[in-house]
Design a protein around this motif. Structure first.
Motif, short mmCIF file in Angstrom:
data_model
loop_
_atom_site.label_atom_id
_atom_site.label_comp_id
_atom_site.label_asym_id
_atom_site.label_seq_id
_atom_site.Cartn_x
_atom_site.Cartn_y
_atom_site.Cartn_z
N LEU B 66 0.98 -1.13 -0.06
CA LEU B 66 -0.05 0.06 -0.02
C LEU B 66 0.87 1.16 0.01
N PHE B 89 -6.73 -0.39 -4.45
CA PHE B 89 -8.12 -0.75 -4.65
C PHE B 89 -8.83 -1.38 -5.98
N ILE B 167 -6.64 -7.81 1.55
CA ILE B 167 -7.38 -6.83 2.43
C ILE B 167 -6.98 -5.59 2.82
N THR B 168 -5.51 -5.57 3.04
CA THR B 168 -4.86 -4.40 3.78
C THR B 168 -4.27 -3.44 2.48
N SER B 171 -8.30 -3.51 0.13
CA SER B 171 -9.47 -3.68 0.94
C SER B 171 -10.40 -4.80 0.17
N ASN B 172 -11.80 -4.74 0.78
CA ASN B 172 -12.69 -5.72 0.30
C ASN B 172 -13.72 -5.37 -0.51
N ILE B 173 -13.83 -4.91 -1.78
CA ILE B 173 -14.57 -4.34 -2.42
C ILE B 173 -15.36 -5.32 -3.43
N THR B 177 -12.27 -6.29 -5.49
CA THR B 177 -11.26 -7.31 -5.10
C THR B 177 -11.75 -8.25 -3.85
N ARG B 178 -13.14 -8.59 -3.83
CA ARG B 178 -13.64 -9.52 -3.07
C ARG B 178 -13.46 -10.75 -3.46
N LEU B 182 -11.99 -13.28 0.84
CA LEU B 182 -12.48 -12.11 1.53
C LEU B 182 -14.07 -12.14 1.45
#
Lengths: 359, 230
Positions: B66, B89, B167-168, B171-173, B177-178, B182
């Motif tokens: 990140l 993201f 997830i860091t 994230s968990n979109i 990105t899910r 996740l």
């Protein structure tokens, strides 16, 4: 033509060699650790000398003074190891032709010929893991040959094989030598192989070249006892088979004006042979003795007489154009009053057949 | 039973893991070969670096990613400005995280496979006239092939299940990105998500198990083959 004059430091080991071999097979002999394999690796380019020159048939592979050092894949050498590596993922045919499709080497030597000479025509579509040791060595030799090599480097190519396999492959090497006229450097611990095949002999000791010369003269002049496998001093005589007596199974060998008889099962008239006679198997007489079991006697002239230890002398005899060496006691030499240029008779207790080539 | 949302999670996971492996494997082949065959300055350091993601907590890996590849990171800004590639993201970022975390598992069998090839075979290729590149293509690469497959399969399974770094970093979109892991995490947070979570878990177990089986089979074949060499 092989021309090598190099010195190399490989770790703690240093190697120094300087020789020129006109043609044919140069045998490398010496105890293990004497630098035989290192020399071959230097020629192949797997190691780099510190200084000097390596030329094969007029082509310079390495020359320190003009900064030439061809990379391994441009050296055009053939290399066969004691336990040859065959590419395990390729068929025998792909292995044999590897230098052509991956190395882009020319197609001077015909693959059919090579397979026939080596007796591997039937293996072509097999995978290497199905091969016997002897077949594997033959494939490796064939693969090296088909890479259009300017020199063949053979590092004990037969020593991993049992006796019968050796006998199976030796004639192939002789055929290759005679047929393709490729110079070879041949490492072997076997005196039989060396005396049978070699034209030149290079003896290494601790990385130093201790002896080099045409095999006939080298063998006469040395006794490499204690170098692992005793290579006893002796003489090599070249001759031609001029007759064969079936009743007593004796071949007549013309060695130039004089004839030797060799007990052997069969021999073709006209065959070229090489005979080896140990110096200790040669007795001397001033006249032809009667009533003696020894059949082979040669008339010659003494060319040199030299004391080797307090009780022995070696005597060199000129027999026509060839030479023979005898190892007798000093007392015997004194009793016979041997001296240079004196004529005498050499009585040969044993004659060994070393090599047979076809004219 | 399995609704569209679950299917899209699985497909997204397969896409992310697939892209991760497609980029990571060639790199692992090059680095694995270099580490197995060459001696060079900093060899030990590189050797240690490639295994770092294995021992680093995934959250730490994600944090570093990140900082570095995020919208404000040096590499992130560079990639965004010059290549138009946004990682932060985005699913591409998830693929990067998955690829990096899976990298040690990909490179290990590949490096071992290259180390197992006898030097004599490579020497022979050069002696027979093959240039270093051709010797690599015709001898090293095919002989290491089972190791490469084993590494890629193992890495794929690892990338499929990557959680912490993803997830860091990204994230968990949902839909972006899910991934499966996740998704399971998100479903467990919702009161009636247990059933869907179980379905995802079963699918993950199935995928991972088949990856291990394929990888084992490949490496066993490899061992059998290297035994017959000589």
């Amino acid at each position: 033509m092989i021309e090598i004059d190099i010195s190399a430091k490989l770790g703690k080991f240093s190697l120094q060699v300087n020789f020129e071999a006109e043609r044919g097979i140069t045998a490398l002999f010496g105890p293990s650790g004497s630098g035989k394999t290192s020399l071959i690796r230097l020629i192949a380019g797997l190691e780099t000398p510190d200084s000097g020159l390596i030329q094969i048939s007029g082509r310079t592979l390495f020359d320190k003074s003009s900064d030439i050092n061809l990379p391994v894949h441009k050296r055009n050498v053939g290399y066969v190891l004691q336990e040859a590596n065959i590419f395990p993922h390729l068929t025998i045919r792909q292995n044999l032709t590897y230098a052509r499709w991956a190395g882009r080497r020319s197609r001077i030597i015909n693959i059919k010929d090579v397979c026939k000479v080596l007796g591997i025509e039937k293996l072509l579509d097999r995978m290497p893991d199905k091969l016997s040791g002897g077949e594997r060595q033959r494939v490796a030799i064939g693969r090296a040959l088909l890479s259009d090599p300017s020199v063949l480097l053979l590092d004990e190519p037969l020593s991993a094989l049992d006796h019968s396999r050796k006998l199976e492959i030796l004639p192939f090497l002789e055929q290759i030598r005679d047929r393709y006229d490729i110079p070879m450097i041949y490492i072997s611990h076997s005196v039989d192989e060396i005396t049978r095949l070699a034209d030149y002999l290079l003896v290494l000791k601790n990385g130093k070249q201790s002896i080099f010369g045409p095999i006939e003269s080298v063998l006469r002049n040395l006794d490499i006892r204690g170098s692992g496998d005793a290579l006893e001093a002796g003489s090599l005589l070249n001759g031609v088979c001029t007759g064969f007596d079936n009743n007593v199974a004796l071949a007549q060998i013309d060695i130039g004006e004089q004839i030797l008889q060799l007990p052997i099962a069969a021999m073709r008239i006209g065959a070229q042979v090489r005979l080896r006679i140990k110096a200790s198997d040669v007795a001397l007489a001033l006249s032809k003795p009667d009533g003696i079991s020894i059949q082979n006697m040669l008339v010659g002239k003494i060319t040199a007489l030299r004391q080797t230890d307090p009780s022995h002398v070696t005597v060199d005899l000129q027999i026509g154009t060839q030479q023979i060496r005898s190892h007798i006691t000093k007392k015997a030499a004194m009793d016979l009053a041997l001296e240079e240029s004196k004529s005498c008779i050499a009585l040969l207790k044993a004659v060994a057949l070393e090599g047979r080539g076809d004219p | 039973m399995i609704d569209e949302q679950l299917i899209s999670i699985i497909l997204l996971s397969l896409k992310i893991a697939g892209v991760a492996i497609i980029f990571a494997t060639p790199l692992a082949i090059i680095l694995g070969y270099a580490l197995a065959r060459w001696k060079f300055f900093g060899h030990w350091l590189l050797n240690a670096l490639i295994y770092i993601p294995l021992v680093l907590p995934p959250v730490v890996t994600g944090f570093i990613l990140l900082e570095f590849f995020g919208p404000k990171g040096i590499a992130g800004v560079f990639l965004s400005n010059y290549l138009g590639l946004d990682l932060g993201f985005k699913w591409t970022g998830a693929a990067l995280a998955a690829g990096i975390v899976a990298f040690p598992l990909i490179i290990r069998p590949i490096k071992l496979a290259f180390e197992n090839i006898e030097q004599g075979l490579i020497d022979d290729a050069s002696i027979l006239g093959a240039s270093p590149l051709l010797a690599f293509m015709t001898v090293s690469l095919p002989l290491a092939f089972p190791g490469i497959i084993a590494g890629a399969v193992l890495g794929f399974a690892k990338a499929l299940g990557e959680f912490g770094a993803t997830i860091t970093f990204v994230s968990n979109i949902p839909g972006e990105t899910r991934t499966i892991s996740l998704g399971v995490y998100a479903l467990m947070q919702s009161p009636d998500g247990d059933h869907d979570a179980l379905v995802l878990v079963l699918i993950t177990v199935g995928l991972s198990l088949s990856a291990i089986i394929v990888s084992e089979w490949m490496s066993r074949r490899f061992v059998a083959r290297s035994r017959t060499i000589r």
